[in-house]
Design a protein around this motif. Structure first.
Motif, PDB file in Angstrom:
ATOM      1  N   GLY A 279     -30.023   6.695  -1.064  1.00  0.00           N
ATOM      2  CA  GLY A 279     -30.766   5.676  -1.797  1.00  0.00           C
ATOM      3  C   GLY A 279     -29.923   4.874  -2.774  1.00  0.00           C
ATOM      4  O   GLY A 279     -30.344   4.625  -3.902  1.00  0.00           O
ATOM      5  N   VAL A 280     -28.715   4.443  -2.352  1.00  0.00           N
ATOM      6  CA  VAL A 280     -27.937   3.553  -3.225  1.00  0.00           C
ATOM      7  C   VAL A 280     -28.683   2.229  -3.349  1.00  0.00           C
ATOM      8  O   VAL A 280     -29.504   1.874  -2.501  1.00  0.00           O
ATOM      9  N   GLY A 281     -28.386   1.486  -4.419  1.00  0.00           N
ATOM     10  CA  GLY A 281     -29.105   0.235  -4.642  1.00  0.00           C
ATOM     11  C   GLY A 281     -28.742  -0.829  -3.628  1.00  0.00           C
ATOM     12  O   GLY A 281     -29.596  -1.402  -2.962  1.00  0.00           O
ATOM     13  N   LYS A 282     -27.439  -1.085  -3.528  1.00  0.00           N
ATOM     14  CA  LYS A 282     -26.991  -2.171  -2.666  1.00  0.00           C
ATOM     15  C   LYS A 282     -25.790  -1.710  -1.846  1.00  0.00           C
ATOM     16  O   LYS A 282     -24.875  -1.082  -2.372  1.00  0.00           O
ATOM     17  N   LEU A 283     -25.815  -2.018  -0.562  1.00  0.00           N
ATOM     18  CA  LEU A 283     -24.698  -1.670   0.313  1.00  0.00           C
ATOM     19  C   LEU A 283     -24.284  -2.910   1.087  1.00  0.00           C
ATOM     20  O   LEU A 283     -25.083  -3.501   1.817  1.00  0.00           O
ATOM     21  N   CYS A 284     -23.027  -3.313   0.893  1.00  0.00           N
ATOM     22  CA  CYS A 284     -22.480  -4.454   1.619  1.00  0.00           C
ATOM     23  C   CYS A 284     -21.505  -3.916   2.660  1.00  0.00           C
ATOM     24  O   CYS A 284     -20.591  -3.159   2.331  1.00  0.00           O
ATOM     25  N   ILE A 285     -21.713  -4.272   3.926  1.00  0.00           N
ATOM     26  CA  ILE A 285     -20.861  -3.758   5.004  1.00  0.00           C
ATOM     27  C   ILE A 285     -20.053  -4.905   5.600  1.00  0.00           C
ATOM     28  O   ILE A 285     -20.614  -5.896   6.067  1.00  0.00           O
ATOM     29  N   VAL A 286     -18.729  -4.772   5.553  1.00  0.00           N
ATOM     30  CA  VAL A 286     -17.831  -5.838   6.006  1.00  0.00           C
ATOM     31  C   VAL A 286     -17.138  -5.412   7.296  1.00  0.00           C
ATOM     32  O   VAL A 286     -16.479  -4.370   7.336  1.00  0.00           O
ATOM     33  N   ASP A 287     -17.294  -6.212   8.346  1.00  0.00           N
ATOM     34  CA  ASP A 287     -16.642  -5.899   9.623  1.00  0.00           C
ATOM     35  C   ASP A 287     -16.698  -7.145  10.496  1.00  0.00           C
ATOM     36  O   ASP A 287     -17.681  -7.877  10.458  1.00  0.00           O
ATOM     37  N   ASP A 288     -15.654  -7.391  11.273  1.00  0.00           N
ATOM     38  CA  ASP A 288     -15.637  -8.599  12.113  1.00  0.00           C
ATOM     39  C   ASP A 288     -15.754  -8.275  13.596  1.00  0.00           C
ATOM     40  O   ASP A 288     -15.725  -9.162  14.438  1.00  0.00           O
ATOM     41  N   LEU A 309     -22.704  -7.937  16.731  1.00  0.00           N
ATOM     42  CA  LEU A 309     -21.705  -7.671  15.694  1.00  0.00           C
ATOM     43  C   LEU A 309     -22.033  -6.378  14.959  1.00  0.00           C
ATOM     44  O   LEU A 309     -23.180  -6.127  14.589  1.00  0.00           O
ATOM     45  N   LYS A 310     -20.993  -5.569  14.748  1.00  0.00           N
ATOM     46  CA  LYS A 310     -21.217  -4.225  14.207  1.00  0.00           C
ATOM     47  C   LYS A 310     -21.898  -4.226  12.837  1.00  0.00           C
ATOM     48  O   LYS A 310     -22.861  -3.493  12.619  1.00  0.00           O
ATOM     49  N   ALA A 311     -21.367  -5.025  11.912  1.00  0.00           N
ATOM     50  CA  ALA A 311     -21.897  -4.981  10.542  1.00  0.00           C
ATOM     51  C   ALA A 311     -23.377  -5.352  10.532  1.00  0.00           C
ATOM     52  O   ALA A 311     -24.198  -4.719   9.858  1.00  0.00           O
ATOM     53  N   GLU A 312     -23.713  -6.365  11.324  1.00  0.00           N
ATOM     54  CA  GLU A 312     -25.092  -6.841  11.358  1.00  0.00           C
ATOM     55  C   GLU A 312     -26.012  -5.806  12.010  1.00  0.00           C
ATOM     56  O   GLU A 312     -27.074  -5.473  11.486  1.00  0.00           O
ATOM     57  N   ALA A 313     -25.571  -5.285  13.161  1.00  0.00           N
ATOM     58  CA  ALA A 313     -26.389  -4.311  13.892  1.00  0.00           C
ATOM     59  C   ALA A 313     -26.626  -3.059  13.043  1.00  0.00           C
ATOM     60  O   ALA A 313     -27.730  -2.508  13.017  1.00  0.00           O
ATOM     61  N   LEU A 314     -25.589  -2.630  12.333  1.00  0.00           N
ATOM     62  CA  LEU A 314     -25.711  -1.425  11.508  1.00  0.00           C
ATOM     63  C   LEU A 314     -26.729  -1.643  10.387  1.00  0.00           C
ATOM     64  O   LEU A 314     -27.583  -0.789  10.130  1.00  0.00           O
ATOM     65  N   CYS A 315     -26.659  -2.796   9.738  1.00  0.00           N
ATOM     66  CA  CYS A 315     -27.603  -3.085   8.653  1.00  0.00           C
ATOM     67  C   CYS A 315     -29.042  -3.135   9.166  1.00  0.00           C
ATOM     68  O   CYS A 315     -29.960  -2.635   8.511  1.00  0.00           O
ATOM     69  N   VAL A 316     -29.234  -3.725  10.346  1.00  0.00           N
ATOM     70  CA  VAL A 316     -30.593  -3.818  10.902  1.00  0.00           C
ATOM     71  C   VAL A 316     -31.157  -2.419  11.157  1.00  0.00           C
ATOM     72  O   VAL A 316     -32.296  -2.111  10.798  1.00  0.00           O
TER      73      VAL A 316
END
Ligand code: ZN
Length: 519
Positions: A279-288, A309-316
């Motif tokens: 339950g962290v507040g904000k997680l930014c994932i960077v990957d190309d 794209l990995k970063a996007e798919a992971l966040c979803v």
């Protein structure tokens, strides 16, 4: 033919490991006993690895509390599992676990059965599996399963966990049942965990060890030996892997913390899941990078995302598990032009899960210059390690392992063909979970104790599996103006001509954070 192609591609990276024989795993029928957090982890890991048949046995049905839209916003209690985001109220927990694990690897036959495993008679439905994972915190179930297995010469991997301590041990019927084996067998009941809630971090690491023990039984490589004693992951110990409880942990919320994670590969899939469960507040994932079929054996969340794209798919995916965490994918490769983002932002922790020292060196530079804690992880198929840098408290990566020199040495400006590296899920899961344990100590040492000042090293073939190596205790690079200011001149050429022709490579991270707010 299409089916065969999938088979070849999917296990490609683990079949590169010398001695790997996927057919032995594919021919194995595994049983998982339990329907809580550890059973969730074991099911996903065993499915990813490609055990041919997996059957899950355990109690319980999905209630409102399991469904993310009804979860209590502050508590983030995932002790009963995290795979229920497609379930509906009244479904059995085991079939809900099986349903997602099946998506993670459609080549595996996987089913869930709602039964009470505390009486031996009920266990007849298991119909003699090749191996059993006992994943409950229920003494009665442990006893029934161990007796059932003993009578039939079936190996049992027993694992249990409390909020902050996890244990694993193995009953191996091939060994003579002498006094030592009897003592070990009796210790596998793990009485001290009876009735306790299973904690996320230790459940993740211990489950990975469990699946690798099963792999060693079914498909030993080289001199692989199964555990001959109990192994422990213990966040209440300042040494982490022993049974001391010298740290008094207080539970605290991480909801005002921001983490930036560089890398959304095998290790990144594991750490990001852990941040979500914590339950962290904000997680930014960077990957190309984008997702390929050969990623799927270890990057568990991409099962229906090949080509995305990995970063996007992971966040979803992760947003479905915990919608309260603010997730931001940034689709780019990190470079010197991202410095501004670290200078201006209020990032509490940089986590790197990349596979190259060039990026590690750059992140170490940003961490040093702007005094931001950095956690670094790397894995090979049978080992892995994690390092922690807290400016002023521990040594930076360059002082710990000569990171700048390693980056310079590995730099090959004209190489464009990369050989495929062998890779497998288990080592990533162990190191990922270790990093998660340290995350809490970095973000909130008053509640979770101080982060370790040693390199954590995991070796699948060593007796205790994970150990801590002494390293430089601390460094003053963050106060060394000359080193910090001169760094780009010395190292900057490594990052020239980075990026290829993908449009997002030129996105600045500050800009990226802004344009991709929300998923
Ligand atoms: Zn240093």
């Amino acid at each position: 033919m299409a089916e065969l192609e999938t088979l070849i591609n999917r296990y490609d990276r683990q079949e590169l490991i010398q001695g790997w024989d996927q057919s032995k795993l594919t021919g194995c029928k595994a049983a998982i006993v339990g329907s809580d957090l550890m059973a969730n982890f074991v099911a996903t890991t065993a499915a990813s690895l490609g055990f041919g048949s997996i059957e899950i046995f355990g109690k319980g049905r999905i209630t409102k509390e399991h469904l993310s839209q009804y979860r209590h916003k502050e508590e983030h209690d995932y002790s009963e599992g995290f795979l229920y985001f497609e379930a509906t109220e009244g479904d059995t927990k085991t079939s809900s676990i099986a349903s997602i694990a099946k998506k993670m690897n459609s080549l595996v036959d996987i089913d869930g059965y709602c039964i009470d495993t505390t009486t031996k008679k009920n266990l007849d439905v298991m119909a003699s599996p090749d191996i059993i994972f006992e994943c409950t915190n229920d003494m009665a179930s442990k006893i029934a399963v161990l007796e059932y297995a003993y009578e039939r010469d079936i190996p049992v991997i027993s694992l249990s966990a409390s909020e902050n301590t996890g244990k694993i041990g193995v009953y191996d019927p091939r060994k003579e049942f002498d006094d030592d084996q009897r003592r070990l067998y009796e210790n596998l009941m793990f009485q001290e965990f009876d009735g306790q809630k299973q904690g996320p971090i230790v459940s993740q690491s211990i489950s990975a060890l469990a699946v690798d023990e099963a792999r060693k039984y079914v498909m030993p490589i080289g001199n692989d030996e199964m555990l001959s004693d109990i192994v422990i992951h213990n966040l209440e110990s300042s040494e982490r892997f022993d049974d001391n409880h010298d740290i008094e942990l207080k539970r605290s919320s991480l909801k005002d913390k921001t983490i930036i994670q560089i890398g959304a590969g095998a290790l990144g899939n594991q750490t990001a899941l852990g941040f979500i469960l914590a339950g962290v507040g904000k997680l930014c994932i960077v990957d190309d990078d984008d997702i390929e079929e050969t990623n799927l054996n270890r990057q568990l969340w991409f099962y229906d995302d090949v080509g995305k794209l990995k970063a996007e798919a992971l966040c979803v995916k992760l947003a479905r598990i915990n919608p309260d965490v603010q997730l931001k994918p940034v689709l780019k490769r990190i470079g010197p032009d991202d410095e501004q983002a670290f200078a201006e932002s209020d990032v509490d922790l940089i986590v790197e899960t990349v596979d190259n020292n060039k990026t590690r060196a750059l992140l170490n530079h940003f961490a040093t210059k702007y005094k931001i804690p950095l956690m670094s992880g790397g894995t090979s198929p049978s080992s892995g390690q994690a390092m922690i840098y807290v400016p002023g408290k521990s040594a930076c990566l360059d002082c710990q392992v000569n990171m700048d020199k390693m980056a310079l040495d590995s730099y090959q400006p004209h190489s464009c063909i990369h050989a495929a590296e062998p890779s497998v899920i288990t080592s990533n899961q162990v190191i990922g979970a270790f990093m998660l344990g340290e995350t809490r100590t970095i973000l909130d040492p008053a509640s979770y104790g101080e982060p370790i000042h040693k390199v954590a090293k995991y070796v699948a073939g060593e007796d205790l599996r994970v150990k801590l190596l002494a390293t430089e205790y601390t460094c003053s690079c963050h106060e060394d103006k000359e080193k910090v200011e001169g760094w780009m001149e010395k190292m900057g050429h490594l990052y020239k001509n980075e990026g290829g022709d993908k449009r997002w490579h030129r996105v600045n991270l500050v800009e990226g954070l802004r344009i991709s707010s929300g998923v």
